[in-house]
Design a protein around this motif. Structure first.
Motif, PDB file in Angstrom:
ATOM      1  N   VAL A  14       0.839  -1.204   0.000  1.00  8.05           N
ATOM      2  CA  VAL A  14       0.000   0.000   0.000  1.00  8.05           C
ATOM      3  C   VAL A  14       0.872   1.253   0.000  1.00  8.05           C
ATOM      4  CG1 VAL A  14      -1.737   1.320   1.265  1.00  8.05           C
ATOM      5  CG2 VAL A  14      -1.902  -1.174   1.157  1.00  8.05           C
ATOM      6  N   ALA A  15       1.933   1.236   0.814  1.00  6.89           N
ATOM      7  CA  ALA A  15       2.828   2.400   0.898  1.00  6.89           C
ATOM      8  C   ALA A  15       3.485   2.687  -0.452  1.00  6.89           C
ATOM      9  CB  ALA A  15       3.889   2.160   1.963  1.00  6.89           C
ATOM     10  N   GLY A  16       3.788   1.636  -1.201  1.00 10.16           N
ATOM     11  CA  GLY A  16       4.394   1.828  -2.516  1.00 10.16           C
ATOM     12  C   GLY A  16       3.513   2.636  -3.441  1.00 10.16           C
ATOM     13  N   GLN A  17       2.198   2.464  -3.311  1.00  7.70           N
ATOM     14  CA  GLN A  17       1.272   3.235  -4.138  1.00  7.70           C
ATOM     15  C   GLN A  17       1.215   4.694  -3.701  1.00  7.70           C
ATOM     16  OE1 GLN A  17       0.471   1.228  -6.652  1.00  7.70           O
ATOM     17  NE2 GLN A  17       1.622  -0.166  -5.327  1.00  7.70           N
ATOM     18  N   LEU A  18       1.358   4.927  -2.396  1.00  4.24           N
ATOM     19  CA  LEU A  18       1.364   6.297  -1.878  1.00  4.24           C
ATOM     20  C   LEU A  18       2.608   7.061  -2.340  1.00  4.24           C
ATOM     21  CD1 LEU A  18       0.260   5.489   1.768  1.00  4.24           C
ATOM     22  CD2 LEU A  18      -1.002   6.986   0.216  1.00  4.24           C
ATOM     23  N   VAL A  19       3.738   6.369  -2.324  1.00  6.04           N
ATOM     24  CA  VAL A  19       5.027   7.024  -2.598  1.00  6.04           C
ATOM     25  C   VAL A  19       5.293   7.138  -4.093  1.00  6.04           C
ATOM     26  CG1 VAL A  19       7.531   6.819  -2.230  1.00  6.04           C
ATOM     27  CG2 VAL A  19       5.949   6.283  -0.378  1.00  6.04           C
ATOM     28  N   GLY A  20       4.723   6.219  -4.872  1.00  2.00           N
ATOM     29  CA  GLY A  20       4.964   6.261  -6.311  1.00  2.00           C
ATOM     30  C   GLY A  20       6.167   5.443  -6.728  1.00  2.00           C
ATOM     31  N   VAL A  21       6.337   4.250  -6.141  1.00  2.00           N
ATOM     32  CA  VAL A  21       7.408   3.354  -6.554  1.00  2.00           C
ATOM     33  C   VAL A  21       6.766   2.076  -7.102  1.00  2.00           C
ATOM     34  CG1 VAL A  21       9.005   4.272  -4.850  1.00  2.00           C
ATOM     35  CG2 VAL A  21       7.658   2.241  -4.293  1.00  2.00           C
ATOM     36  N   THR A  22       7.557   1.262  -7.752  1.00  2.27           N
ATOM     37  CA  THR A  22       7.071   0.014  -8.325  1.00  2.27           C
ATOM     38  C   THR A  22       7.367  -1.126  -7.362  1.00  2.27           C
ATOM     39  OG1 THR A  22       7.420   0.805 -10.583  1.00  2.27           O
ATOM     40  CG2 THR A  22       7.264  -1.584 -10.269  1.00  2.27           C
ATOM     41  N   ILE A  23       6.326  -1.871  -6.990  1.00  2.68           N
ATOM     42  CA  ILE A  23       6.458  -3.007  -6.091  1.00  2.68           C
ATOM     43  C   ILE A  23       6.199  -4.282  -6.888  1.00  2.68           C
ATOM     44  CG2 ILE A  23       5.636  -4.116  -3.979  1.00  2.68           C
ATOM     45  CD1 ILE A  23       6.938  -1.452  -3.432  1.00  2.68           C
ATOM     46  N   ILE A  24       7.116  -5.257  -6.772  1.00  2.21           N
ATOM     47  CA  ILE A  24       7.031  -6.489  -7.555  1.00  2.21           C
ATOM     48  C   ILE A  24       7.042  -7.685  -6.607  1.00  2.21           C
ATOM     49  CG2 ILE A  24       8.052  -7.783  -9.478  1.00  2.21           C
ATOM     50  CD1 ILE A  24       9.780  -4.991  -9.774  1.00  2.21           C
ATOM     51  N   PRO A  25       5.877  -8.160  -6.149  1.00  2.13           N
ATOM     52  CA  PRO A  25       5.843  -9.335  -5.271  1.00  2.13           C
ATOM     53  C   PRO A  25       6.183 -10.608  -6.058  1.00  2.13           C
ATOM     54  CG  PRO A  25       3.795  -8.044  -5.140  1.00  2.13           C
ATOM     55  CD  PRO A  25       4.522  -7.618  -6.368  1.00  2.13           C
ATOM     56  N   LEU A  26       7.159 -11.375  -5.557  1.00  3.44           N
ATOM     57  CA  LEU A  26       7.590 -12.600  -6.220  1.00  3.44           C
ATOM     58  C   LEU A  26       7.615 -13.766  -5.236  1.00  3.44           C
ATOM     59  CD1 LEU A  26      10.460 -10.997  -8.324  1.00  3.44           C
ATOM     60  CD2 LEU A  26       8.362 -11.980  -9.254  1.00  3.44           C
ATOM     61  N   ASN A  27       7.595 -14.963  -5.762  1.00  2.00           N
ATOM     62  CA  ASN A  27       7.504 -16.176  -4.958  1.00  2.00           C
ATOM     63  C   ASN A  27       8.816 -16.442  -4.210  1.00  2.00           C
ATOM     64  OD1 ASN A  27       7.125 -18.739  -3.935  1.00  2.00           O
ATOM     65  ND2 ASN A  27       6.295 -19.595  -5.825  1.00  2.00           N
ATOM     66  N   PRO A  28       8.826 -16.423  -2.875  1.00  2.00           N
ATOM     67  CA  PRO A  28      10.068 -16.673  -2.130  1.00  2.00           C
ATOM     68  C   PRO A  28      10.528 -18.129  -2.224  1.00  2.00           C
ATOM     69  CG  PRO A  28       8.210 -16.525  -0.624  1.00  2.00           C
ATOM     70  CD  PRO A  28       7.692 -16.143  -1.975  1.00  2.00           C
ATOM     71  N   SER A  29       9.664 -19.011  -2.750  1.00  2.00           N
ATOM     72  CA  SER A  29      10.036 -20.422  -2.900  1.00  2.00           C
ATOM     73  C   SER A  29      10.680 -20.718  -4.252  1.00  2.00           C
ATOM     74  CB  SER A  29       8.792 -21.314  -2.733  1.00  2.00           C
ATOM     75  OG  SER A  29       8.242 -21.174  -1.449  1.00  2.00           O
ATOM     76  N   TYR A  30      10.869 -19.694  -5.073  1.00  2.00           N
ATOM     77  CA  TYR A  30      11.513 -19.902  -6.364  1.00  2.00           C
ATOM     78  C   TYR A  30      12.887 -20.539  -6.185  1.00  2.00           C
ATOM     79  CZ  TYR A  30       8.335 -17.068  -9.282  1.00  2.00           C
ATOM     80  OH  TYR A  30       7.275 -16.582  -9.985  1.00  2.00           O
ATOM     81  N   LYS A  31      13.279 -21.349  -7.177  1.00  2.00           N
ATOM     82  CA  LYS A  31      14.643 -21.856  -7.245  1.00  2.00           C
ATOM     83  C   LYS A  31      15.572 -20.713  -7.658  1.00  2.00           C
ATOM     84  CE  LYS A  31      13.417 -26.224  -6.641  1.00  2.00           C
ATOM     85  NZ  LYS A  31      13.820 -27.014  -5.463  1.00  2.00           N
ATOM     86  N   LYS A  32      16.869 -20.944  -7.511  1.00  2.00           N
ATOM     87  CA  LYS A  32      17.846 -19.885  -7.781  1.00  2.00           C
ATOM     88  C   LYS A  32      17.732 -19.358  -9.220  1.00  2.00           C
ATOM     89  CE  LYS A  32      22.733 -18.830  -6.999  1.00  2.00           C
ATOM     90  NZ  LYS A  32      23.029 -18.165  -8.285  1.00  2.00           N
ATOM     91  N   TYR A  33      17.570 -20.271 -10.191  1.00  2.00           N
ATOM     92  CA  TYR A  33      17.503 -19.816 -11.579  1.00  2.00           C
ATOM     93  C   TYR A  33      16.230 -19.010 -11.831  1.00  2.00           C
ATOM     94  CZ  TYR A  33      13.944 -23.052 -13.389  1.00  2.00           C
ATOM     95  OH  TYR A  33      12.767 -23.703 -13.651  1.00  2.00           O
ATOM     96  N   GLU A  34      15.143 -19.351 -11.118  1.00  2.00           N
ATOM     97  CA  GLU A  34      13.887 -18.609 -11.279  1.00  2.00           C
ATOM     98  C   GLU A  34      14.015 -17.213 -10.678  1.00  2.00           C
ATOM     99  OE1 GLU A  34      10.338 -21.860 -11.132  1.00  2.00           O
ATOM    100  OE2 GLU A  34      11.543 -21.675  -9.313  1.00  2.00           O
TER     101      GLU A  34
END
Length: 433
Positions: A73-93
């Protein structure tokens, strides 16, 4: 006048003051406290934005928590790009999606395996929060309309694709929530509801659903990792009234012997989405949970918006909720013709059929020309068989391979053409990725 999702969200949740907003690890957080957490992350992100020489793009490899919601939510207030990604990804992912998202700042949960990030500069959530002492918390905040939330699609038509939710997209979700509340044909969770969802916050359906429920004033139970007994215990102890599920969990409620051992009488509404559900699961769940009032199929896509439509109030079975028609039976007769038996029992001769296969008009040979789906769900996670095949084909001695899902148990199976003594090499290659 341009709108800001974060500000509209803050203005709304302040109305609920000291009511319980979030329940996480047996701790209750009020709407007022959640508002304060958002403001803290707002200060942190404004500071980080000023320190960056380029537009700030933050990749989150984080498990579900109040801090991650507040950060988004704070990212939308400040105007930055937030990219949620899967913490279970393998290293290559991790490397793949980091590059594709063009992230230049990485935040990970404190409980994430840091070895996978050994070549990457990052900070844990607790490290970033502790850095707030460097930020000027008395500085007057500005509101930006450039905040973006980035998701990767589920990949049903190929590898996952990047899609950006602009302020306009997010505000449209708010407008949709407000319209649904006015329409008596649809159920809308209210302040009296305790909601519980199983999707992770790196999934568009997970985080948008959660933010929507908070916007409605609901109390929200945060799910971290799937555990059958813990899930049912939480539903019972917190008197959960609204569930947000994916089809495998609906199937669990329909069939697992643990379910009748718990008191789920407070449960009134179940939303299920992200994939089609079996008609028999709807029927079984409605019988197992007699107090259930609504069993609702949600339709949506990452690309178009999480909520496109739903089946409305009530428990609806069969074709009206968009379930697939009865399976079409396919066979080849003695003359080499493809016979398709329709659900009505009428047989028709075809020389060609859909995107899975085709009959050669001259030789009458059946050729497999595609996949039914480019993504396979394994225990609720999206798996791309093409990526697994690419890894296997690189193993010395492999000529070709095909990866598919077993009809029994849902496990992935790889059929490999090549040398007979390379099974161990293949297992090592796949596990390493």
């Amino acid at each position: 006048m341009p709108r800001n999702f974060g500000q509209e969200f803050l203005d709304q949740i302040l109305k609920f003051e000291d009511k319980t907003c979030l329940i996480w690890r047996e701790t209750e957080i009020t709407f007022r406290q959640f508002h304060e957490k958002i403001e803290l992350w707002r200060t942190i992100l404004e500071y980080q934005k000023k320190q960056s020489s380029n537009p700030l793009r933050i990749a989150l490899f984080c498990t579900n928590s109040p801090d991650i919601l507040a950060l988004i939510v704070a990212g939308q207030l400040v105007g930055v790009t937030i990219i949620p990604l899967n913490p279970s990804y393998k290293k290559y992912e991790i490397e793949k999606y980091f590059l594709e998202s063009r992230a230049n700042f990485v935040i990970v949960s404190d409980d994430v395996d840091l070895e996978k990030f050994e070549d990457m500069e990052l900070q844990t959530v607790s490290e970033v929060v502790s850095s707030a002492v460097d930020a000027n918390q008395n500085e007057e905040h500005s509101i930006s309309t450039s905040g973006v939330l980035v998701f990767f699609s589920s990949g049903t038509t190929g590898p996952p694709k990047l899609y950006e939710y602009t302020q306009r997209n997010l505000c449209a979700q708010i407008d949709q929530i407000n319209e649904i509340r006015k329409d008596s044909r649809f159920f809308s969770p209210s302040q009296s509801d305790v909601c519980y969802g199983v999707l992770p916050f790196f999934h568009a359906g997970g985080v948008i659903t959660v933010l929507s429920m908070i916007y409605n004033g609901c109390s929200l139970l945060i799910n971290e990792r799937w555990n059958e007994e813990e899930f049912l215990t939480n539903c019972q102890n917190y008197k959960v009234s609204v569930l947000f599920l994916v089809p495998p969990v609906l199937n669990f409620l329909a069939n697992h012997p643990l379910v009748p051992k718990f008191d789920l009488s407070s449960l009134k509404t179940i939303y299920v989405g992200s994939a089609p559900s079996k008609a028999e699961d709807f029927e079984k769940v409605s019988k197992r949970l007699p107090a259930l009032e609504n069993l609702i199929q949600i339709y949506g896509t990452t690309e178009c918006g999480v909520f496109l439509c739903s089946t409305g109030k009530g428990i609806t079975l069969g074709r009206t909720i968009g379930l697939p028609l009865p399976l079409i039976k396919i066979k080849i007769n003695k003359g080499g013709e493809l016979i398709i038996k329709s659900p009505t029992g009428v047989e028709e001769d075809f020389m060609e059929t859909g995107d899975l296969g085709a009959i050669h008009r001259k030789t009458n040979e059946l050729a497999i020309v595609g996949r039914k789906k480019e993504m396979i769900k394994v225990r609720g996670w999206q798996v791309n068989p093409n990526e697994i095949e690419d890894v296997i084909r690189k193993v010395n001695g492999v000529t070709d391979c095909a990866v598919y899902q077993s009809a029994i148990g849902g496990k992935l199976i790889a059929k490999v053409i090549g040398k007979t003594d390379i099974k161990l090499d293949i297992m090592i290659a796949v596990q390493g990725k």
